[in-house]
Enzyme design. Structure first.
Site, PDB file in Angstrom:
ATOM      1  N   PHE A 105       0.842  -1.212   0.000  1.00  0.00           N
ATOM      2  CA  PHE A 105       0.000   0.000   0.000  1.00  0.00           C
ATOM      3  C   PHE A 105       0.872   1.254   0.000  1.00  0.00           C
ATOM      4  CE2 PHE A 105      -1.905   2.841   3.468  1.00  0.00           C
ATOM      5  CZ  PHE A 105      -2.609   3.656   2.596  1.00  0.00           C
ATOM      6  N   ASP A 121       6.453  10.050  -5.835  1.00  0.00           N
ATOM      7  CA  ASP A 121       7.846  10.325  -6.216  1.00  0.00           C
ATOM      8  C   ASP A 121       8.067  10.319  -7.728  1.00  0.00           C
ATOM      9  OD1 ASP A 121       8.410  10.427  -3.554  1.00  0.00           O
ATOM     10  OD2 ASP A 121       9.441   8.492  -3.438  1.00  0.00           O
ATOM     11  N   ASP A 166       3.673   5.648  -2.761  1.00  0.00           N
ATOM     12  CA  ASP A 166       4.954   6.348  -2.743  1.00  0.00           C
ATOM     13  C   ASP A 166       5.510   6.523  -4.153  1.00  0.00           C
ATOM     14  OD1 ASP A 166       6.896   7.594  -1.190  1.00  0.00           O
ATOM     15  OD2 ASP A 166       8.153   5.814  -1.063  1.00  0.00           O
ATOM     16  N   ARG A 193      10.218  -0.522  -9.767  1.00  0.00           N
ATOM     17  CA  ARG A 193      10.091  -1.068  -8.412  1.00  0.00           C
ATOM     18  C   ARG A 193      10.406  -2.551  -8.516  1.00  0.00           C
ATOM     19  NH1 ARG A 193      10.311   0.402  -3.465  1.00  0.00           N
ATOM     20  NH2 ARG A 193       9.084   2.277  -3.925  1.00  0.00           N
ATOM     21  N   LYS A 226       8.587   7.106   9.359  1.00  0.00           N
ATOM     22  CA  LYS A 226       8.366   6.576   8.003  1.00  0.00           C
ATOM     23  C   LYS A 226       8.854   5.131   7.865  1.00  0.00           C
ATOM     24  CE  LYS A 226       9.281   7.470   3.118  1.00  0.00           C
ATOM     25  NZ  LYS A 226       9.867   8.334   2.106  1.00  0.00           N
ATOM     26  N   ASP A 280      21.223   2.524   5.250  1.00  0.00           N
ATOM     27  CA  ASP A 280      20.720   2.621   3.878  1.00  0.00           C
ATOM     28  C   ASP A 280      21.247   3.874   3.178  1.00  0.00           C
ATOM     29  OD1 ASP A 280      19.096   0.538   2.891  1.00  0.00           O
ATOM     30  OD2 ASP A 280      17.519   1.968   2.396  1.00  0.00           O
TER      31      ASP A 280
END
Length: 347
Positions: A90, A99, A95, A104, A192, A235
């Site tokens: 979701f 963006d 997102d 993906r 987030k 990350d």
């Protein structure tokens, strides 16, 4: 069932859940074309990832019990794990639209599939409601049913306020480094990422076993949120210093004007001249300008700064794990497993 789940075992549960979701949709006499669309949306967006968040639910449940799960226990824990993956799906579908992302998991983002476009917004809503359909079907009689419902609602809201802060702090088309700060960065990361990626799977396992208490939930949160923060800092570090062949992508944080750990560390120690270089080159879709920022990161020794941060924070997390009161139902092994997955990772 193995004490540590495999992706194959975990994915084997999904078809049954998909069937339950499609049956629920059929009960409203949804036309066949729309049913097929719903199925395709679920399969494209929920399946195909690493499933680390989802698999953490049966893994944590098994560690809390101190034994492998029975088939029925595994199904229930994996079902909650799949709800975590649906929550992730979701967020990702939404997102990617926000963006303007292109790919993906190595394929076109859902909204960029032929004929999908902005229908993807409604698909995201339907993926979210799938969580509550499954909760009702499989956990309606569970003593902690309402706690599970509220947990998903709360974690969704926490993630959304983190996303809001991220979107207004670092819009891709308006670079303003005065907008950045470590305080904002930490807020974005904690809300987030950390809650839904780290706290949620363990809280779900505690509720599933009906051993959640205000005390052990708070204790879990106190370890898992710093762990989640460390994961995101890592990350950000790998986006610039990691090898593309290890992380599976080419880092874009500098060109995307991300409010990342590295830029915030740089802003705290730059000279006025170096600050001017950042103002002129950060957040621009230009490889040469990106190279200027990367060179400055090297001059500022941000790699060594990260390594010092990593050792400090991991030491603190290990101390917290050592202090866990196992009489409250928590097990140190749950947190050690999370830390082992991410400490010194290169991807």
């Amino acid at each position: 069932m193995a004490q540590k789940t495999t992706l194959k075992e975990f994915e084997a549960v999904f078809p049954k859940l998909e069937e339950a979701l499609v049956e629920h949709a059929k009960s409203y006499n949804l036309p066949e074309q729309a049913l097929e669309w719903y199925k395709r949306s679920l399969e494209t967006n929920a399946v195909g990832g690493k499933c680390n968040r989802g698999m953490s639910v049966p893994d944590s449940t098994s560690l809390l019990l101190g034994r492998p799960l029975t088939e029925e226990e595994y199904f229930k824990a994996a079902t909650l794990g799949w709800m975590t993956e649906l929550l992730q799906a979701f967020f990702l579908v939404s997102d990617d639209i926000m963006d303007g992302s292109i790919t993906r998991r190595g394929k076109p983002c859902w909204y960029r599939h032929e004929g999908v476009g902005m229908i993807a917004i409604n698909d995201a809503f339907m993926i979210e409601t799938a969580i509550y359909t499954l909760l009702k079907k499989y956990f309606r009689d569970h003593p902690r049913y309402i706690d599970l419902v509220e947990l998903f609602h709360e974690v969704s809201f926490q993630t959304e306020i983190g996303q809001l802060c991220d979107l207004i702090t670092a819009p891709e088309d308006a670079v303003n480094l005065d907008n950045f700060s470590m305080e904002k960065y930490r807020f974005i990361v904690i809300y987030k990422t950390a809650y839904y990626s780290f706290y949620l799977p363990v809280a779900l396992a505690l509720y599933l076993l009906d051993i959640a208490t205000p005390k052990n939930l708070k204790q879990a949160e106190a370890i898992l949120i710093p762990l989640g923060e460390y994961f995101q800092v890592q990350d950000d570090y790998l986006d610039n210093f990691g090898l593309p062949e290890h992380i599976g992508k080419i880092g874009t944080d500098i060109m995307d004007n991300k409010c990342s750990w590295l830029i915030n560390q740089a802003l705290a120690i730059v000279t006025p001249e170096q600050r001017r270089l950042l103002e002129e080159n950060y957040g621009r879709k230009d490889k040469e300008k990106e190279a200027v920022v990367k060179k400055l990161y090297d001059e500022l020794k941000l790699e060594q700064r990260y390594q010092a941060y990593e050792e400090k924070v991991v030491g603190e997390i290990r101390e917290q794990i050592a202090r866990i009161d196992e009489s409250e139902g928590l097990k140190k092994g749950v947190f050690e497993a999370f830390l082992a997955k991410i400490y010194k990772r290169s991807k």
